[in-house]
Enzyme design. Structure first.
Site, PDB file in Angstrom:
ATOM      1  N   SER A 128       0.835  -1.201   0.000  1.00 61.18           N
ATOM      2  CA  SER A 128       0.000   0.000   0.000  1.00 61.18           C
ATOM      3  C   SER A 128       0.866   1.245   0.000  1.00 61.18           C
ATOM      4  CB  SER A 128      -0.923   0.023   1.220  1.00 61.18           C
ATOM      5  OG  SER A 128      -1.687   1.220   1.215  1.00 61.18           O
ATOM      6  N   LYS A 147      -4.209  -6.719   4.155  1.00 63.71           N
ATOM      7  CA  LYS A 147      -4.255  -5.672   3.119  1.00 63.71           C
ATOM      8  C   LYS A 147      -5.698  -5.397   2.699  1.00 63.71           C
ATOM      9  CE  LYS A 147      -2.714  -2.898  -0.173  1.00 63.71           C
ATOM     10  NZ  LYS A 147      -3.773  -2.725  -1.146  1.00 63.71           N
ATOM     11  N   HIS A 185      -7.204  -3.281   5.334  1.00 63.14           N
ATOM     12  CA  HIS A 185      -6.614  -1.950   5.135  1.00 63.14           C
ATOM     13  C   HIS A 185      -7.404  -1.188   4.076  1.00 63.14           C
ATOM     14  CE1 HIS A 185      -4.190   0.649   2.508  1.00 63.14           C
ATOM     15  NE2 HIS A 185      -3.481   0.989   3.567  1.00 63.14           N
ATOM     16  N   ASN A 186      -7.675  -1.844   2.949  1.00 60.43           N
ATOM     17  CA  ASN A 186      -8.393  -1.176   1.878  1.00 60.43           C
ATOM     18  C   ASN A 186      -9.840  -0.870   2.278  1.00 60.43           C
ATOM     19  OD1 ASN A 186      -6.007  -1.727   0.497  1.00 60.43           O
ATOM     20  ND2 ASN A 186      -7.052  -2.193  -1.404  1.00 60.43           N
ATOM     21  N   GLU A 215      -9.726   2.115   4.291  1.00 63.07           N
ATOM     22  CA  GLU A 215      -9.492   3.211   3.346  1.00 63.07           C
ATOM     23  C   GLU A 215     -10.816   3.682   2.728  1.00 63.07           C
ATOM     24  OE1 GLU A 215      -7.652   3.162  -1.084  1.00 63.07           O
ATOM     25  OE2 GLU A 215      -6.293   2.433   0.486  1.00 63.07           O
TER      26      GLU A 215
END
Length: 482
Positions: free
Chosen positions: A128, A183, A186-187, A190
């Site tokens: 990222s 991940k 995480h997205n 986001e």
């Protein structure tokens, strides 16, 4: 002299990671399926570097030191499997294949086991930070076959972002698909952060009637508070940007948002694991609503939709909005870590939650100052179930709560859509309620489907069924939860 690592894929992320590796003293072999891009890269951004070009997969393999380390920066899905299928016959036992794309984590789990059976080690690494992060220091989240980690660790930790204390924002996450799962979350966070900021922007613009110069200044000021983060920083820059006519460019951008699937995957996994990931799911749905541009135009005309201007001291409202954004952001991370915890326990990953926060502290899109506080919370209590229960975050939520309620209530009253801030406060109200109306819901289920219920005056685990109408039978349905 042979290369330390090979990289397949010369799009923006691949090129910038290669240049980053070169800057840190590693000899990189670059390959692209369209080989003309290799020459373009070597004669362009990679000119006068130690980067080596490869013009076939065999050429790539031949130019690497053993154990060979090959990182794919290509589109997720079948393209990754196609490259793996072509690479395996060319590799030796102990060689390492790394997928640095946005893979769906079950694919990484599958690839780890399939390649291990062939003597090849696999790492699924979430990366990222976008173009800037790839070039100057991304957040990297590797998982898969842990035996491969020592060979890759020096490269990944050298090129990753560093915290103010010099700690690399890259460490081993866990086995199988753990890296890509983290991940994915995480997205998802986001997605939530971006939508929350958009809701604050609309509240200021359409509710308070603030100018772009005023909003630019407000976000700059917010970035000096607990909201200090990459997304707040770039929002300030975007709001201050003028086009060739001297007008705010963002005002001319069509209001339809795209998405590539990681937010959706996060929501699907939350549903599968029974985690109330309400804020991030609403952020995904908000993008879906935005895509209905033509339908929204028609509905706006049909309903005569208007937004009532917000009255009162604008500075007071702006500070209340700051608190609402901060509190909602905490809930977004709290829900994300609840999902990571559940996945870790279900998959026996034994993830380190404080370490996960550290991975996101710098370099990535959701990097923000309070990730340091999240790390501290999990270091103080590794068994922390809900981030809001940590003394620091509990204190922030309690301070922000009155302003948060005020902002959400006013938005709904005035007709400003606020799906994420509203869902965040509703989640907190539900999560902190000792008693919810689910007793009525369970009675309804038993009434129409004989699904049984537990009683407050009996031990947990005993189930009862009532013949509510006097016409039904006493046979109950099987009791289970999905």
């Amino acid at each position: 002299m042979k290369g330390d690592i090979g990289v397949i894929g010369l799009a923006v992320m691949g090129q910038n990671l290669i240049l980053n590796m070169n800057d840190n003293g590693f000899k990189v072999v670059a390959f692209n399926r369209t080989t003309s891009k290799v020459d373009d890269f070597l004669n362009g951004a990679a000119k006068n570097t130690n980067i080596i070009g490869a013009y076939s997969l065999q050429d790539l393999v031949d130019k690497l030191e053993k154990p060979r380390k090959i990182m794919m920066m290509v589109r997720a899905g079948s393209v990754v499997d196609d490259f793996i299928e072509q690479l395996v016959p060319l590799l030796d036992e102990g060689d390492i294949i790394i997928d640095g794309g946005n893979a769906n984590y079950p694919d990484s789990t599958r690839r780890t086991h399939e390649l291990a059976a062939k003597g090849i080690r696999f790492i699924g690494a979430g990366v990222s930070g976008g173009e800037e992060g790839a070039r100057h220091g991304p957040s990297i989240m590797p998982g898969g076959d842990e035996a491969a980690w020592p060979a890759v660790k020096p490269i990944f930790q050298a090129i990753s972002a560093k915290t103010p204390q010099g700690e690399p924002c890259c460490d081993w996450v866990g086995r199988d698909g753990a890296g890509h799962f983290v991940k994915m979350v995480h997205n998802g966070i986001e997605y939530g952060d971006m939508q929350l900021i958009c809701e604050a922007y609309q509240f200021m613009k359409d509710g308070l009637g603030l100018s772009y110069d005023e909003m630019h200044q407000i976000f700059n000021e917010w970035n000096k508070t607990e909201l200090d983060s990459y997304l707040v920083e770039i929002t300030a820059a975007i709001l201050g940007y003028r086009d060739e006519n001297g007008e705010p460019l963002v005002e001319k951008i069509l209001d339809t948002a795209g998405q590539k699937g990681t937010g959706k995957w996060t929501g699907i996994n939350a549903l599968d694991l029974g985690i109330p990931l309400t804020l991030i799911s609403e952020a995904v749905f908000a993008r879906c609503v935005s895509a209905f541009k033509d339908q929204r135009i028609q509905a706006n005309s049909l309903f005569g939709k208007t937004i009532t201007p917000i009255e009162g001291d604008k500075a007071v409202w702006v500070d209340a909005l700051r608190q609402a954004l901060l509190a909602s952001k905490i809930i977004s991370y709290a829900q994300g870590f609840m999902l990571i915890r559940e996945a870790s326990e279900n998959n026996d990953w034994a993830l380190n939650y404080g370490n996960t926060a550290l991975l996101w502290r710098e370099g990535c899109i959701i990097r923000s100052a309070f990730l340091g506080n999240i790390r501290d919370a999990y270091e103080a209590n590794p068994d922390l179930v809900f981030l809001g229960s940590d003394p620091y975050f509990k204190g922030v939520l309690e301070i922000c709560l009155p302003a948060w309620r005020k902002v959400v209530a006013k938005a709904i009253e005035c007709g400003i859509p606020m799906p994420c801030m509203a869902s965040a406060i509703t989640f907190l109200d539900g999560y902190t309620s000792e008693r919810l109306p689910a007793n009525l819901l369970q009675a309804q289920r038993d009434y129409f489907g004989a699904h049984t219920y537990e009683r407050t005056d009996k031990p947990r685990g005993e189930f009862f069924h009532t013949n509510w109408t006097g016409k039904g039978g006493d046979t109950a349905s099987t009791t289970y939860d999905i």
